[in-house]
Design an enzyme around this catalytic site. Structure first.
Site, PDB file in Angstrom:
ATOM      1  CE  LYS A 198      -4.089   1.992   2.203  1.00  0.00           C
ATOM      2  NZ  LYS A 198      -3.702   3.385   1.937  1.00  0.00           N
ATOM      3  CG  PHE A 235      -2.923   0.501  -8.053  1.00  0.00           C
ATOM      4  CD1 PHE A 235      -4.251   0.745  -8.379  1.00  0.00           C
ATOM      5  CD2 PHE A 235      -2.266   1.414  -7.239  1.00  0.00           C
ATOM      6  CE1 PHE A 235      -4.906   1.870  -7.918  1.00  0.00           C
ATOM      7  CE2 PHE A 235      -2.918   2.538  -6.762  1.00  0.00           C
ATOM      8  CZ  PHE A 235      -4.246   2.765  -7.103  1.00  0.00           C
ATOM      9  NE  ARG A 291     -15.043   2.957   0.745  1.00  0.00           N
ATOM     10  CZ  ARG A 291     -13.981   3.726   0.966  1.00  0.00           C
ATOM     11  NH1 ARG A 291     -12.771   3.197   1.005  1.00  0.00           N
ATOM     12  NH2 ARG A 291     -14.116   5.039   1.114  1.00  0.00           N
ATOM     13  CE  LYS A 331      -9.137   1.172   4.649  1.00  0.00           C
ATOM     14  NZ  LYS A 331      -9.248   2.643   4.704  1.00  0.00           N
TER      15      LYS A 331
END
Length: 309
Positions: A56, A128, A198, A204
């Site tokens: 991340k 990504f 979302r 995460k």
């Protein structure tokens, strides 16, 4: 990459908003441009074999719409011409990253209405995803790697992705990355197509949870903080309100982030009733977020109970 520490102006959000208003109509975001995928927190018990793992990156989210870089909210990011020269119309999603522990440097580079070469040469665009690609991530990943390799630009890099077999392995890798200064890890479901908003297809993984809220008031301080800001009253995306006093540095108590600013706070899980964040404390100003109108104050007028003051 060697990073440089920068003082981030708190007025960046206003600069970005003005940039968006002054941008020519030709640079408007295409209606068909895919909205970014936003992550949900990782919960133990999922089938990890279905996911790819990556670091991340603690930077500024940036989407290439085929003509220019844009923030997560669609506002133009003013990059130097050389940074995006030769990029084709294929949309890309990634992070403008200055290295571990250099979030402020990335924000500072993006803050300037006129981009500064020295700041941007410290950045990498860590790609990504290819959000307009129609296939699942298992197929998008090799396409992304080939696409980035074809650019041949060292400041544009495909984010390394790998697999893990168990929760224990994932946690060991998380702790290793965090000890090295990384913010955490990300999980992307391999068989999932791109979808905006979302999504549980993107998770995460972090030791400390964090979230964002919008500043709606500056609460007066008491005792040693008399005459200063004692806490920020922030509104969460669901309309609830939270006081953030713990972790607020003295500089921001003297000159707090303006009402409408987005701030990030850290917390340790939630209370069972209502999901109230436990031990919420201020982390930093999200200066790359656009300001939010003050009419948010009309919703849910009672703040959450907090010991932060």
């Amino acid at each position: 990459m060697r990073g440089t520490k920068w003082q981030v102006p708190l007025t960046l959000a206003a600069v970005l908003l003005c940039s968006a208003l002054l941008a020519p109509a030709a640079s408007a975001q295409p209606d068909t441009f895919p909205s970014p995928t936003l992550a949900q927190p990782y919960q133990r018990g999922i089938d990890l074999s279905a996911y790819w793992v990556s670091e991340k990156y603690d930077g500024v989210r940036a989407l290439w719409d085929g003509r220019q870089l844009r923030s997560r909210q669609g506002l133009p990011i003013r990059a130097p011409a050389w940074f995006t020269t030769g990029w084709p119309a294929t949309p890309m999603d990634g992070e403008l990253w200055a290295g571990r522990g250099q979030f402020a440097a990335a924000q500072s580079a993006v803050a300037h209405a006129q981009p500064q070469d020295a700041s941007w040469r410290a950045l990498r665009y860590m790609v990504f995803d290819l959000p307009a690609h129609g296939g699942p991530f298992d197929v998008r990943l090799p396409a992304l790697q080939a696409h980035v390799a074809g650019l041949g630009q060292p400041w544009v890099q495909a984010v390394p992705q790998w697999r893990v077999a168990s929760h224990g392995t994932l946690m060991a890798q998380l702790h290793q990355h965090e000890r090295g200064g990384a913010e955490g890890l990300m999980l992307r479901r391999g068989d999932a197509p791109h979808q905006g908003g979302r999504s549980g297809d993107l998770l995460k993984v972090k030791s400390l949870e964090d979230a964002e809220g919008v500043v709606i008031a500056h609460l007066p301080g008491q005792g040693k903080y008399a005459g200063l800001t004692g806490a920020l009253l922030v509104q969460l995306p669901d309309g609830r309100r939270l006081r953030l006093g713990s972790g607020l540095p003295d500089a921001l108590r003297r000159t707090p982030p303006p009402v409408g600013s987005t701030v990030t706070y850290r917390y340790n899980g939630t209370h069972g009733t209502g999901g109230v964040p436990r031990f919420a404390r201020f982390w930093r100003v999200r200066a790359d977020e656009a300001p939010v109108p003050q009419n948010l104050q009309q919703n849910r007028p009672q703040p959450l109970s907090s010991n932060d003051l």
